[in-house]
Design a protein around this motif. Sequence first.
Motif, PDB file in Angstrom:
ATOM      1  N   ALA A   1       0.852  -1.197   0.000  1.00  0.00           N
ATOM      2  CA  ALA A   1       0.000   0.000   0.000  1.00  0.00           C
ATOM      3  C   ALA A   1       0.883   1.240   0.000  1.00  0.00           C
ATOM      4  O   ALA A   1       2.030   1.207   0.458  1.00  0.00           O
ATOM      5  CB  ALA A   1      -0.904  -0.004   1.225  1.00  0.00           C
ATOM      6  N   THR A   2       0.334   2.328  -0.505  1.00  0.00           N
ATOM      7  CA  THR A   2       0.980   3.629  -0.306  1.00  0.00           C
ATOM      8  C   THR A   2       0.517   4.164   1.041  1.00  0.00           C
ATOM      9  O   THR A   2      -0.480   3.683   1.586  1.00  0.00           O
ATOM     10  CB  THR A   2       0.561   4.637  -1.390  1.00  0.00           C
ATOM     11  N   PRO A   3       1.187   5.173   1.587  1.00  0.00           N
ATOM     12  CA  PRO A   3       0.593   5.848   2.731  1.00  0.00           C
ATOM     13  C   PRO A   3      -0.744   6.463   2.307  1.00  0.00           C
ATOM     14  O   PRO A   3      -0.950   6.714   1.109  1.00  0.00           O
ATOM     15  CB  PRO A   3       1.609   6.949   3.064  1.00  0.00           C
ATOM     16  N   ALA A   4      -1.655   6.695   3.277  1.00  0.00           N
ATOM     17  CA  ALA A   4      -2.923   7.351   2.954  1.00  0.00           C
ATOM     18  C   ALA A   4      -2.612   8.685   2.283  1.00  0.00           C
ATOM     19  O   ALA A   4      -1.709   9.409   2.697  1.00  0.00           O
ATOM     20  CB  ALA A   4      -3.729   7.570   4.230  1.00  0.00           C
ATOM     21  N   GLY A   5      -3.359   8.996   1.252  1.00  0.00           N
ATOM     22  CA  GLY A   5      -3.089  10.223   0.501  1.00  0.00           C
ATOM     23  C   GLY A   5      -2.128  10.005  -0.648  1.00  0.00           C
ATOM     24  O   GLY A   5      -2.013  10.850  -1.536  1.00  0.00           O
ATOM     25  N   GLY A   6      -1.425   8.873  -0.654  1.00  0.00           N
ATOM     26  CA  GLY A   6      -0.608   8.488  -1.804  1.00  0.00           C
ATOM     27  C   GLY A   6       0.818   8.986  -1.743  1.00  0.00           C
ATOM     28  O   GLY A   6       1.244   9.636  -0.786  1.00  0.00           O
TER      29      GLY A   6
END
Length: 476
Positions: free
Chosen positions: A125-130
């Motif tokens: 996953a990316t961090p939230a917000g990308g």
Amino acid sequence: MTRLHTRTPTALAALLLASAAPLAANTPPPPSLAQRADMALAHDDHAYAFIEGLTTEVGPRQAGTEAEARARAWAAAWLRQHGFANVAIEPFMMDTWVPGDIARARVTAPFAQDLVLLPLGNSAATPAGGIEAEVAFFPSLDALRAAPEGSLKGKIAYISHQMRPSQDGSHYGFAGPVRWVGPGIAASKGAIGAVIKSIGTDHHRNPHTGGTSFPPGVAAIPAAALSLPDAENLERMFARAAGRPVKLRLELNPRQLGHTESGNVVGEIPGTNPLLPPVLLACHLDSWWNAPGAFDDAAGCGIIIAAARQVAASRPLRTIRVLLAGAEETGLWGSRAYSAAHLAEPIAVGLESDFGADRIWRIDTNFRESNPALHQRLAAAVARFGVAAGSDPATGGADLNIVRDQKGALVDLQQDGTRYFDLHHTPDDTLDKIDLAQLRQNVAVWTEVVGILANESTAILTGAPVPSAPPIMEQR
Ligand SMILES: [Zn+2]
């Protein structure tokens, strides 16, 4: 579309009356194997009914999830209802990855716009917000391999390829490594994300997902596939950027669930001599989450089941076992589990169907030299269906690990793959893509081949006599 499994009450009554009537003095002999194959070519509906039922009542069925469990229950019930014996679900544990529900990409410079992509199996996953980073463009996997160590630090790698449709699907071997190992190579050189041109041959705005893997010691990074039109758009941007950086914002939220349960579904047409090793017919039951999997691989399961039923009617010598493997797509978990559980039980010969539903055009075996008579007999029997005799050694499909582990006999019935990679691992892999005439050709060819193999009393691989006790029904 053909209407399936429907009979008018009048037709049904006539059928019941006919079956209750006393046998005529000159009862025609039961159909020969060749006649059964011809019947399958003309009007087999069982393969289609299986595909229609599985895609309608279950749909996408990703390995290790509750959807795959529903598919197992559905398939086991189908086998029982259609005359298979010893139907069982054999559970195993696997490492399960799920895609999440966020898959966003936006070029932020120099030509801001959104792109369509989906995560690859095992993507982080990316961090939230990308994440947002400059994109490094690699026109091929070799170009990525040639990039200096550490040169991708802080960047997102984009990897392209030039896959073309081919009858034998051979371009998958050529382009596939972009997905299989590209993100891992990018990660090992410092990339914080990787996007690839989908491994496919269509031009719909559908990304083709599929599994990727990361080398030992290399942490997974966010990895995704752009649809082919979006990949081409990104490449045009590079051509026009004139040295300006191309920047991408990428947001994905897949996750690893850890250990969950999957399972293989098996069933048998018992042979008249149960002491002879069985003929194993394999397919896989799971699909990716984004694909109803009509081609990949409800079709393969439908074909092997329909052929086994055709051969069952003539009471074969050997048992025919079907293996509807679980968790093929995410790493051959079912194939490995089946081999581990049953390695000590000899298999006479293995065959798999996992390349869609288009026509079979070539037959290969791995006993062309050790048992040429049988190889030639099989090839001659299917020539009338437009199937050529191949000279490549059969290697078996993904779900035949047990046969490879036993160094056993294999037959490959090669299907036309010209349009397979238009659909592979996309939402377009749906029932309407099944061509009923070509599907029936598959069942006809499988009926001939499985029928011959299941009535072979000598070893398939060598033609040597099989040391076995006499058939049970002759024992006292
Ligand atoms: Zn498949």
